[in-house]
Write an enzyme that holds these catalytic residues in place. Structure first.
Site, PDB file in Angstrom:
ATOM      1  N   GLY A 199      -7.560  -8.182  -0.367  1.00  0.00           N
ATOM      2  CA  GLY A 199      -7.686  -8.993   0.840  1.00  0.00           C
ATOM      3  C   GLY A 199      -6.853 -10.266   0.779  1.00  0.00           C
ATOM      4  O   GLY A 199      -5.697 -10.254   0.370  1.00  0.00           O
TER       5      GLY A 199
ATOM      6  N   GLY B 237     -12.418  -5.006   0.688  1.00  0.00           N
ATOM      7  CA  GLY B 237     -13.805  -4.603   0.958  1.00  0.00           C
ATOM      8  C   GLY B 237     -14.308  -3.614  -0.071  1.00  0.00           C
ATOM      9  O   GLY B 237     -15.415  -3.754  -0.618  1.00  0.00           O
TER      10      GLY B 237
ATOM     11  N   LYS C 200     -16.948 -17.532   3.692  1.00  0.00           N
ATOM     12  CA  LYS C 200     -18.402 -17.643   3.799  1.00  0.00           C
ATOM     13  C   LYS C 200     -19.164 -17.305   2.528  1.00  0.00           C
ATOM     14  O   LYS C 200     -18.813 -16.360   1.827  1.00  0.00           O
ATOM     15  CB  LYS C 200     -18.887 -16.661   4.869  1.00  0.00           C
ATOM     16  CG  LYS C 200     -18.488 -17.014   6.268  1.00  0.00           C
ATOM     17  CD  LYS C 200     -19.159 -16.031   7.164  1.00  0.00           C
ATOM     18  CE  LYS C 200     -18.749 -16.115   8.592  1.00  0.00           C
ATOM     19  NZ  LYS C 200     -19.125 -14.865   9.261  1.00  0.00           N
TER      20      LYS C 200
ATOM     21  N   ARG D 181       0.820  -1.225   0.000  1.00  0.00           N
ATOM     22  CA  ARG D 181       0.000   0.000   0.000  1.00  0.00           C
ATOM     23  C   ARG D 181       0.852   1.272   0.000  1.00  0.00           C
ATOM     24  O   ARG D 181       0.439   2.285  -0.560  1.00  0.00           O
ATOM     25  CB  ARG D 181      -0.959  -0.011   1.185  1.00  0.00           C
ATOM     26  CG  ARG D 181      -2.119  -0.959   0.929  1.00  0.00           C
ATOM     27  CD  ARG D 181      -3.025  -1.062   2.109  1.00  0.00           C
ATOM     28  NE  ARG D 181      -4.283  -1.684   1.728  1.00  0.00           N
ATOM     29  CZ  ARG D 181      -5.161  -2.160   2.591  1.00  0.00           C
ATOM     30  NH1 ARG D 181      -4.921  -2.080   3.879  1.00  0.00           N
ATOM     31  NH2 ARG D 181      -6.281  -2.701   2.166  1.00  0.00           N
TER      32      ARG D 181
HETATM   33  P1  AMP Z   1     -12.439 -14.372   2.954  1.00  0.00           P
HETATM   34  O1  AMP Z   1     -12.006 -13.258   3.868  1.00  0.00           O
HETATM   35  O2  AMP Z   1     -13.900 -14.604   2.930  1.00  0.00           O
HETATM   36  O3  AMP Z   1     -11.833 -14.239   1.589  1.00  0.00           O
HETATM   37  O4  AMP Z   1     -11.864 -15.697   3.614  1.00  0.00           O
HETATM   38  C1  AMP Z   1     -10.510 -15.954   3.715  1.00  0.00           C
HETATM   39  C2  AMP Z   1     -10.255 -16.981   4.779  1.00  0.00           C
HETATM   40  O5  AMP Z   1     -10.945 -18.170   4.484  1.00  0.00           O
HETATM   41  C3  AMP Z   1      -8.792 -17.340   4.871  1.00  0.00           C
HETATM   42  O6  AMP Z   1      -8.298 -16.946   6.139  1.00  0.00           O
HETATM   43  C4  AMP Z   1      -8.767 -18.851   4.712  1.00  0.00           C
HETATM   44  O7  AMP Z   1      -7.902 -19.494   5.637  1.00  0.00           O
HETATM   45  C5  AMP Z   1     -10.201 -19.238   5.001  1.00  0.00           C
HETATM   46  N1  AMP Z   1     -10.555 -20.501   4.360  1.00  0.00           N
HETATM   47  C6  AMP Z   1     -10.451 -20.797   3.052  1.00  0.00           C
HETATM   48  N2  AMP Z   1     -10.819 -22.066   2.833  1.00  0.00           N
HETATM   49  C7  AMP Z   1     -11.150 -22.601   4.030  1.00  0.00           C
HETATM   50  C8  AMP Z   1     -11.606 -23.892   4.447  1.00  0.00           C
HETATM   51  N3  AMP Z   1     -11.784 -24.877   3.587  1.00  0.00           N
HETATM   52  N4  AMP Z   1     -11.866 -24.064   5.770  1.00  0.00           N
HETATM   53  C9  AMP Z   1     -11.678 -23.061   6.641  1.00  0.00           C
HETATM   54  N5  AMP Z   1     -11.268 -21.825   6.293  1.00  0.00           N
HETATM   55  C10 AMP Z   1     -11.004 -21.602   5.010  1.00  0.00           C
END
Ligand code: AMP
Length: 399
Positions: free
Chosen positions: A354, A377, A202, A40
């Site tokens: 991210g 975000g 999620k 950044r």
């Molecule tokens: P996001 O911020 O929604 O992009 O999520 C990223 C996070 O999801 C990272 O810290 C990953 O470690 C976690 N993640 C990705 N795949 C998995 C999985 N199969 N089980 C648990 N956490 C996960």
């Protein structure tokens, strides 16, 4: 339509001897007080250098982390200021009291090789409250306001939103201009085939982006923990994998809508599993089902081959969210392997900030991407069609 319509850029202003308030996103990660990733800072340099070359008197401002109060010195911008001084070969003066007479005097007497950096704006509670009072204290410092803090532009905070509402001459810097131009390529007549790769934790975090992209893309590739909600919705055993049971109906409905539109929707066909998130080694499943005592922590090798094949021919690729727990070596092959496949594709490859930006960096393929957003975000909100407060306040109203 360009998302920049009605917004001036720093090129539109005569900067010589003008006091320019430049809001940046210098919110870098710190590990034991040391900057662990300076992306950044580097991304902010073109606008700073341009303003300096044009003879502006520069006041830089940024937030860093989430400090509880001004006493939280671990969140000081001091280290960032030092790094900026090295990179710019200039004297960077860190100012703690932006609205003091001393600061105003400093600004008036600013020499050619000096710039002011305000201490972490979140040391003032008014920042996150979008306080007009805080903005009014800062406004007399500036003739021109420039926002180049893309990663913070989705937040209505005082130095992003209230402050520019008080200043007549305002616009964006080169980083925001590039970020929006890149993201607009994903929204305005994108080159086809257009594939969105979504992963991460999620489904619920990505619903708005699914809704926006469903009519734009030719196909989705789904990995990460969110894939398990879709697999469970198809009655596939997912063992102890992370799942959002309250989103199963949405997942079913979403897949039906994708199918009705004749678009592709790729889910993992095998996995790397372990008995808990704390494990540091994993094993490959022989099929799509996951044993009851295991959880899926990465996509498996067959899946990686399928996903890689699917991205090869794409003319536009958008990637948001890792394919697994890439922070651990045992579960990083899916994300890093996919980064390699994306890098090889000849199309436009945009990584949405991210964790996917971190995965792209760590994979070693970052330099082969068309663009890696500095704001996770902000880029998602922009793609979803949300108005970013930090941009809207700069737009000239078109009657
Ligand atoms: P996001 O911020 O929604 O992009 O999520 C990223 C996070 O999801 C990272 O810290 C990953 O470690 C976690 N993640 C990705 N795949 C998995 C999985 N199969 N089980 C648990 N956490 C996960």
């Amino acid at each position: 339509m360009s998302g920049l319509k009605g917004i001036k850029t720093i090129r539109d202003f005569e900067l010589k001897d003008k006091r320019v308030f430049l809001r940046l996103d210098l919110n870098v990660p710190l590990a034991n007080g040391v900057i662990s990733d300076e992306t950044r800072i580097l991304a902010s340099l073109p606008t700073i250098k341009y303003a300096v070359e044009k003879g502006a008197k520069l006041i830089l401002a940024s937030h860093l982390g989430r400090p509880k109060s001004a006493e939280d010195k671990s969140q000081s911008l001091e280290g960032v200021g030092k790094r900026l001084a090295e990179l710019l070969q200039m004297e960077v003066m860190l100012v703690e009291e932006p609205d003091s007479e001393a600061t105003k005097a400093l600004l008036v007497g600013l020499k050619k090789n000096q710039i002011i950096l305000l201490e972490n704006v979140r040391f003032h509670s008014g920042e996150t409250q979008d306080s007009m009072e805080f903005a009014q204290a800062l406004a007399p410092l500036a003739d021109i306001y420039i926002n180049d803090a893309f990663g913070a532009s989705h937040r209505a905070h005082a130095t992003i939103h209230a402050l520019p509402s008080l200043i007549k001459e305002k616009g964006i810097g080169f980083l925001i201009e590039k970020e929006i131009q890149m993201l607009d390529q994903l929204l305005d007549s994108p080159k086809r085939p257009y594939i969105a790769i979504l992963g991460g934790a999620k489904v619920s975090d990505k619903i708005a982006v699914f809704e926006k992209l469903i009519d734009l893309v030719d196909g989705f590739i789904i990995g990460g923990a969110m894939a398990y909600t879709f697999l469970k919705a198809k009655n596939i055993s997912i063992g102890k994998s992370l799942v959002e049971n309250e989103k199963l109906n949405y997942a079913r409905e979403m897949m039906a809508r994708v199918e009705a539109r004749n678009k592709s929707f790729l889910l993992p066909v095998d996995h790397i599993v372990a008995s808990s998130l704390h494990e540091t080694t994993g094993e490959v499943t022989t099929s799509v089902t996951i044993p009851d005592d295991k959880m899926g922590l990465d996509i498996g090798p067959k899946t990686l081959v399928q996903f890689s094949e699917a991205v090869k021919g794409a003319a536009t690729l958008f990637w948001n969210g890792p394919m697994g727990v890439f922070e651990k070596k045992a579960f990083s092959k899916g994300s890093f392997g996919l980064a390699a496949a994306i890098a090889e594709s000849k199309g436009i490859k945009i990584v949405g900030g991210g964790d996917s930006a971190a995965a792209a960096e760590q994979s070693g393929f970052a330099s082969q991407m068309t663009h890696i957003s500095t704001g996770g975000g902000a880029s998602l909100e922009y793609l979803q069609g949300d108005k970013l407060p930090g941009l809207e306040v700069l737009r000239t109203k078109i009657r």
